[in-house]
Design a protein around this motif. Structure first.
Motif, PDB file in Angstrom:
ATOM      1  N   PHE A  15       0.856  -1.186   0.000  1.00  0.00           N
ATOM      2  CA  PHE A  15       0.000   0.000   0.000  1.00  0.00           C
ATOM      3  C   PHE A  15       0.895   1.240   0.000  1.00  0.00           C
ATOM      4  CE2 PHE A  15      -2.427  -3.321   2.072  1.00  0.00           C
ATOM      5  CZ  PHE A  15      -3.716  -3.168   1.595  1.00  0.00           C
ATOM      6  N   LEU A  16       0.667   2.132  -0.950  1.00  0.00           N
ATOM      7  CA  LEU A  16       1.375   3.412  -0.969  1.00  0.00           C
ATOM      8  C   LEU A  16       0.328   4.515  -0.926  1.00  0.00           C
ATOM      9  CD1 LEU A  16       3.275   1.288  -2.596  1.00  0.00           C
ATOM     10  CD2 LEU A  16       4.546   3.319  -3.214  1.00  0.00           C
ATOM     11  N   VAL A  17       0.440   5.379   0.061  1.00  0.00           N
ATOM     12  CA  VAL A  17      -0.525   6.460   0.230  1.00  0.00           C
ATOM     13  C   VAL A  17       0.197   7.790   0.046  1.00  0.00           C
ATOM     14  CG1 VAL A  17      -2.237   7.504   1.748  1.00  0.00           C
ATOM     15  CG2 VAL A  17      -1.800   5.042   1.893  1.00  0.00           C
ATOM     16  N   PHE A  18      -0.287   8.584  -0.901  1.00  0.00           N
ATOM     17  CA  PHE A  18       0.302   9.887  -1.196  1.00  0.00           C
ATOM     18  C   PHE A  18      -0.694  10.981  -0.858  1.00  0.00           C
ATOM     19  CE2 PHE A  18       1.765   6.801  -4.301  1.00  0.00           C
ATOM     20  CZ  PHE A  18       3.129   7.013  -4.409  1.00  0.00           C
ATOM     21  N   GLU A  19      -0.247  12.011  -0.194  1.00  0.00           N
ATOM     22  CA  GLU A  19      -1.066  13.206  -0.123  1.00  0.00           C
ATOM     23  C   GLU A  19      -1.044  13.847  -1.513  1.00  0.00           C
ATOM     24  OE1 GLU A  19      -1.905  16.802   3.051  1.00  0.00           O
ATOM     25  OE2 GLU A  19      -0.094  15.594   3.244  1.00  0.00           O
ATOM     26  N   GLU A  20      -2.204  14.260  -2.008  1.00  0.00           N
ATOM     27  CA  GLU A  20      -2.305  14.777  -3.375  1.00  0.00           C
ATOM     28  C   GLU A  20      -1.278  15.867  -3.673  1.00  0.00           C
ATOM     29  OE1 GLU A  20      -5.827  16.139  -5.348  1.00  0.00           O
ATOM     30  OE2 GLU A  20      -6.926  14.334  -4.819  1.00  0.00           O
ATOM     31  N   LYS A  21      -1.116  16.773  -2.722  1.00  0.00           N
ATOM     32  CA  LYS A  21      -0.202  17.892  -2.981  1.00  0.00           C
ATOM     33  C   LYS A  21       1.232  17.410  -3.143  1.00  0.00           C
ATOM     34  CE  LYS A  21       0.414  19.136   1.931  1.00  0.00           C
ATOM     35  NZ  LYS A  21       0.237  20.222   2.931  1.00  0.00           N
ATOM     36  N   LEU A  22       1.571  16.245  -2.577  1.00  0.00           N
ATOM     37  CA  LEU A  22       2.904  15.680  -2.755  1.00  0.00           C
ATOM     38  C   LEU A  22       3.104  15.254  -4.206  1.00  0.00           C
ATOM     39  CD1 LEU A  22       5.595  14.510  -1.756  1.00  0.00           C
ATOM     40  CD2 LEU A  22       4.353  12.457  -1.038  1.00  0.00           C
ATOM     41  N   VAL A  23       2.104  14.609  -4.784  1.00  0.00           N
ATOM     42  CA  VAL A  23       2.196  14.182  -6.183  1.00  0.00           C
ATOM     43  C   VAL A  23       2.322  15.397  -7.097  1.00  0.00           C
ATOM     44  CG1 VAL A  23       0.970  13.013  -8.059  1.00  0.00           C
ATOM     45  CG2 VAL A  23       0.896  12.067  -5.747  1.00  0.00           C
ATOM     46  N   GLN A  39      -9.558   1.985   4.112  1.00  0.00           N
ATOM     47  CA  GLN A  39      -9.761   1.808   5.553  1.00  0.00           C
ATOM     48  C   GLN A  39     -10.300   0.413   5.850  1.00  0.00           C
ATOM     49  OE1 GLN A  39     -12.696   4.451   7.349  1.00  0.00           O
ATOM     50  NE2 GLN A  39     -11.283   4.923   9.003  1.00  0.00           N
ATOM     51  N   LYS A  40     -11.296  -0.041   5.071  1.00  0.00           N
ATOM     52  CA  LYS A  40     -11.903  -1.359   5.311  1.00  0.00           C
ATOM     53  C   LYS A  40     -10.906  -2.483   5.066  1.00  0.00           C
ATOM     54  CE  LYS A  40     -16.678  -0.023   4.285  1.00  0.00           C
ATOM     55  NZ  LYS A  40     -17.804  -0.134   3.308  1.00  0.00           N
ATOM     56  N   VAL A  41     -10.096  -2.340   4.005  1.00  0.00           N
ATOM     57  CA  VAL A  41      -9.105  -3.369   3.700  1.00  0.00           C
ATOM     58  C   VAL A  41      -7.986  -3.354   4.740  1.00  0.00           C
ATOM     59  CG1 VAL A  41      -7.322  -4.060   2.056  1.00  0.00           C
ATOM     60  CG2 VAL A  41      -9.577  -3.397   1.225  1.00  0.00           C
ATOM     61  N   PHE A  42      -7.504  -2.169   5.068  1.00  0.00           N
ATOM     62  CA  PHE A  42      -6.320  -2.057   5.911  1.00  0.00           C
ATOM     63  C   PHE A  42      -6.585  -2.491   7.345  1.00  0.00           C
ATOM     64  CE2 PHE A  42      -2.902   0.212   8.166  1.00  0.00           C
ATOM     65  CZ  PHE A  42      -1.822  -0.223   7.430  1.00  0.00           C
ATOM     66  N   GLU A  43      -7.803  -2.251   7.840  1.00  0.00           N
ATOM     67  CA  GLU A  43      -8.077  -2.601   9.244  1.00  0.00           C
ATOM     68  C   GLU A  43      -8.094  -4.114   9.454  1.00  0.00           C
ATOM     69  OE1 GLU A  43     -12.988  -2.454   9.215  1.00  0.00           O
ATOM     70  OE2 GLU A  43     -11.846  -0.878  10.212  1.00  0.00           O
ATOM     71  N   LYS A  44      -8.174  -4.889   8.371  1.00  0.00           N
ATOM     72  CA  LYS A  44      -8.134  -6.348   8.484  1.00  0.00           C
ATOM     73  C   LYS A  44      -6.709  -6.872   8.449  1.00  0.00           C
ATOM     74  CE  LYS A  44     -12.519  -6.754   5.959  1.00  0.00           C
ATOM     75  NZ  LYS A  44     -13.146  -7.247   4.702  1.00  0.00           N
ATOM     76  N   GLN A  45      -5.761  -6.000   8.152  1.00  0.00           N
ATOM     77  CA  GLN A  45      -4.382  -6.416   7.958  1.00  0.00           C
ATOM     78  C   GLN A  45      -3.586  -6.368   9.261  1.00  0.00           C
ATOM     79  OE1 GLN A  45      -3.683  -7.482   5.006  1.00  0.00           O
ATOM     80  NE2 GLN A  45      -5.069  -6.448   3.592  1.00  0.00           N
ATOM     81  N   SER A  46      -2.541  -7.161   9.288  1.00  0.00           N
ATOM     82  CA  SER A  46      -1.548  -7.086  10.364  1.00  0.00           C
ATOM     83  C   SER A  46      -0.206  -6.860   9.682  1.00  0.00           C
ATOM     84  CB  SER A  46      -1.540  -8.382  11.174  1.00  0.00           C
ATOM     85  OG  SER A  46      -0.647  -8.279  12.262  1.00  0.00           O
ATOM     86  N   PHE A  72       3.488  10.787   3.242  1.00  0.00           N
ATOM     87  CA  PHE A  72       3.584   9.584   2.407  1.00  0.00           C
ATOM     88  C   PHE A  72       3.642   8.376   3.330  1.00  0.00           C
ATOM     89  CE2 PHE A  72       6.534   6.372   0.570  1.00  0.00           C
ATOM     90  CZ  PHE A  72       5.721   5.936  -0.467  1.00  0.00           C
ATOM     91  N   ALA A  73       2.853   7.339   3.030  1.00  0.00           N
ATOM     92  CA  ALA A  73       2.865   6.113   3.836  1.00  0.00           C
ATOM     93  C   ALA A  73       3.204   4.921   2.950  1.00  0.00           C
ATOM     94  CB  ALA A  73       1.512   5.905   4.499  1.00  0.00           C
ATOM     95  N   TYR A  74       3.948   3.991   3.530  1.00  0.00           N
ATOM     96  CA  TYR A  74       4.369   2.777   2.829  1.00  0.00           C
ATOM     97  C   TYR A  74       4.087   1.590   3.742  1.00  0.00           C
ATOM     98  CZ  TYR A  74       7.494  -0.680   0.679  1.00  0.00           C
ATOM     99  OH  TYR A  74       8.000  -1.807   0.103  1.00  0.00           O
ATOM    100  N   CYS A  75       3.228   0.667   3.297  1.00  0.00           N
ATOM    101  CA  CYS A  75       2.791  -0.444   4.145  1.00  0.00           C
ATOM    102  C   CYS A  75       2.880  -1.759   3.375  1.00  0.00           C
ATOM    103  CB  CYS A  75       1.341  -0.239   4.607  1.00  0.00           C
ATOM    104  SG  CYS A  75       0.987   1.416   5.203  1.00  0.00           S
ATOM    105  N   VAL A  76       3.270  -2.831   4.077  1.00  0.00           N
ATOM    106  CA  VAL A  76       3.414  -4.145   3.458  1.00  0.00           C
ATOM    107  C   VAL A  76       2.757  -5.188   4.353  1.00  0.00           C
ATOM    108  CG1 VAL A  76       5.013  -5.863   2.544  1.00  0.00           C
ATOM    109  CG2 VAL A  76       5.646  -3.439   2.504  1.00  0.00           C
ATOM    110  N   THR A  77       1.952  -6.061   3.737  1.00  0.00           N
ATOM    111  CA  THR A  77       1.339  -7.166   4.485  1.00  0.00           C
ATOM    112  C   THR A  77       1.547  -8.463   3.719  1.00  0.00           C
ATOM    113  OG1 THR A  77      -0.842  -7.045   3.423  1.00  0.00           O
ATOM    114  CG2 THR A  77      -0.471  -5.608   5.314  1.00  0.00           C
ATOM    115  N   ALA A  78       1.510  -9.577   4.446  1.00  0.00           N
ATOM    116  CA  ALA A  78       1.616 -10.906   3.831  1.00  0.00           C
ATOM    117  C   ALA A  78       0.573 -11.817   4.446  1.00  0.00           C
ATOM    118  CB  ALA A  78       3.014 -11.480   4.043  1.00  0.00           C
ATOM    119  N   THR A  79      -0.174 -12.525   3.590  1.00  0.00           N
ATOM    120  CA  THR A  79      -1.189 -13.463   4.075  1.00  0.00           C
ATOM    121  C   THR A  79      -1.151 -14.718   3.202  1.00  0.00           C
ATOM    122  OG1 THR A  79      -2.985 -12.720   2.629  1.00  0.00           O
ATOM    123  CG2 THR A  79      -2.670 -11.512   4.687  1.00  0.00           C
TER     124      THR A  79
END
Length: 458
Positions: A200-208, A266-273, A287-294
């Motif tokens: 998951f990569l989250v960008f604030e619009e103004k950053l882009v 939000q719905k997808v991420f709250e299920k992740q660890s 900017f956020a950078y997140c990695v999950t494995a299932t």
């Protein structure tokens, strides 16, 4: 420089060795606050006072860990990690800032603010969990701290080499809180052993706009289709650069590329660890950078992008974002904090037509949410586990930037004694959860109407 931080009975967790050291740390910080207000002050004295605080904090950590070990506390490893993070990352970074600025008033103020906020939050959340026998399980799959630090440095370096950004790695526990107008990008890979890896990569619009838009010499103040497609491929390249850190990465096969709305994210991420969940302040936006494995290979929501539909789907996604921004631009922002999924859904359904509703399931998530996306009103559950409503209110009131945000308690207790305890905390109001939904909505509307009338009279 700020006011005193006042010791209150609620900070007592009932363990003498811990409570005694907490009081000592509060006292040292207050002396530093007093010293900071003096016009004539010696840098050497300031250095010694800060060193004194640091040494006491480290001794407190050792004593606290020894106590947890003596009672076989299940959350000891998590607690140790929190202590190490403060000891090895936060305090050294603050001390470097002090030295670089010659112990300027601004840097001393920064040191005191961070330490006071951390101490209050740590006392009311993690330390209370010790005596309640609870553990903070949200981050049980996070990779070791040294790996988090290496990943943070790698991404900071990539952001600098690509866009000349001097980013600050500010959290390795990003919990999916909203910040500004965001773009939520998701890459899903699978491996031969049926493992599912999600980035998951989250960008604030103004950053882009300020980075990729600047490179492409675009004058637009908003993200357009061409800019969004450029951002997608930059994001993919960034993931390619760092996925080598993961086992079997050479066998990764991309399965899906998605753009998510915040609600879908939000719905997808709250299920992740997550194994990594990093937040950066780039100076141009978050900017956020997140990695999950299932082991699951299920397909979930979001705009799935393939070559044949990319232009149309990206355009549709941006149009949807623009509509949502327009719809909420005039709306007041209400943060609802409750540990009950049912209550959060009920409040969202009740308020979302007239307000921008942000949800948080814990006091800690609420504090992060307030920092990233300041609300106009907080509806706060009074009876939450680990960190209850009164403790969250205390943290909000202790932070100068948050202190004037109005807070209304939500409570299921309406007996006289319980109501008296709520009122003594001086919230801006309280609402019973047993009220009919229409009455709750009417009270929220009435609150903003009264506030608007007061503003008009000024």
């Amino acid at each position: 420089m700020g006011n005193q931080i006042i010791w209150q009975d609620r900070y007592n967790i009932g363990v003498e060795v811990i409570d005694k050291e907490h009081k000592k740390l509060f006292s040292i910080l207050n002396k530093l606050f007093d010293f900071g207000r003096q016009e004539e002050k010696s840098q050497w004295v300031c250095q010694e006072a800060i060193k004194y605080f640091r040494d006491h904090a480290l001794q407190h950590f050792a004593d606290e860990e020894a106590y947890m070990l003596s009672i076989n506390y299940e959350g000891l490893d998590v607690h140790r990690r929190i202590h190490r993070n403060f000891r090895e990352r936060t305090i050294p970074a603050l001390e470097r800032e002090l030295e670089m600025t010659g112990y300027s008033e601004e840097s001393v103020s920064h040191f005191l603010g961070v330490c006071a906020g951390w101490l209050i939050g740590h006392t009311l959340i993690e330390d209370y969990a010790i005596v309640k026998g609870e553990t903070i399980k949200q981050w049980k799959n996070l990779q070791p701290e040294e790996e988090q630090a290496v990943m943070g440095q790698t991404i900071t370096g990539l952001l600098h080499s690509m866009f000349q950004l001097d980013s600050r790695f500010i959290s390795d526990c990003y919990a999916g809180e909203k910040f500004g107008n965001g773009i939520y990008y998701r890459l899903i890979y699978s491996t031969k052993d049926k493992k599912r890896w999600e980035f998951f990569l989250v960008f604030e619009e103004k950053l882009v706009v300020s980075t990729i838009g600047s490179v492409m010499d675009m004058k637009s103040e908003a993200v357009n289709v061409m800019l969004m497609n450029a951002a997608r491929y930059v994001a993919r390249q960034l993931v390619e650069r760092v996925k080598g850190y993961f086992p079997s990465s050479e066998n990764f096969e991309i399965k899906e590329e998605q753009l998510l709305t915040y609600e879908q994210f939000q719905k997808v991420f709250e299920k992740q660890s997550p194994q990594f969940s990093l937040l950066f302040d780039t100076g141009k936006g978050y900017f956020a950078y997140c990695v999950t494995a299932t082991d699951m290979l299920q397909s979930e929501g979001g705009v799935s992008i393939i070559t044949e539909n990319a232009m149309a789907e990206v355009s549709k996604y941006l149009d949807q974002n623009a509509v949502e921004k327009k719809e909420i631009s005039h709306k007041k922002k209400v943060l609802v904090v409750d540990d009950s999924d049912f209550m959060l859904k009920t409040m969202q359904d009740l308020l979302e037509n007239d307000y921008e509703v942000i949800l948080a399931k814990s006091g800690l998530s609420a504090i992060r949410g307030i920092t990233l996306d300041r609300p106009d009103l907080i509806l706060l559950d009074y009876e939450m586990p680990v960190c209850n409503g009164s403790q969250v209110l205390e943290m909000i009131r202790a932070e100068k930037d948050f202190a004037d945000i109005p807070v209304i308690f939500l409570t299921s207790r309406v007996d006289r004694e319980s109501v008296k305890k709520v009122i003594e905390l001086k919230p801006d109001g309280y609402l019973s959860k047993s009220l009919p939904p229409a009455d709750v909505k009417r009270e929220v509307d009435h609150f903003f109407e009264k506030k608007a009338r007061r503003s008009t009279k000024k």
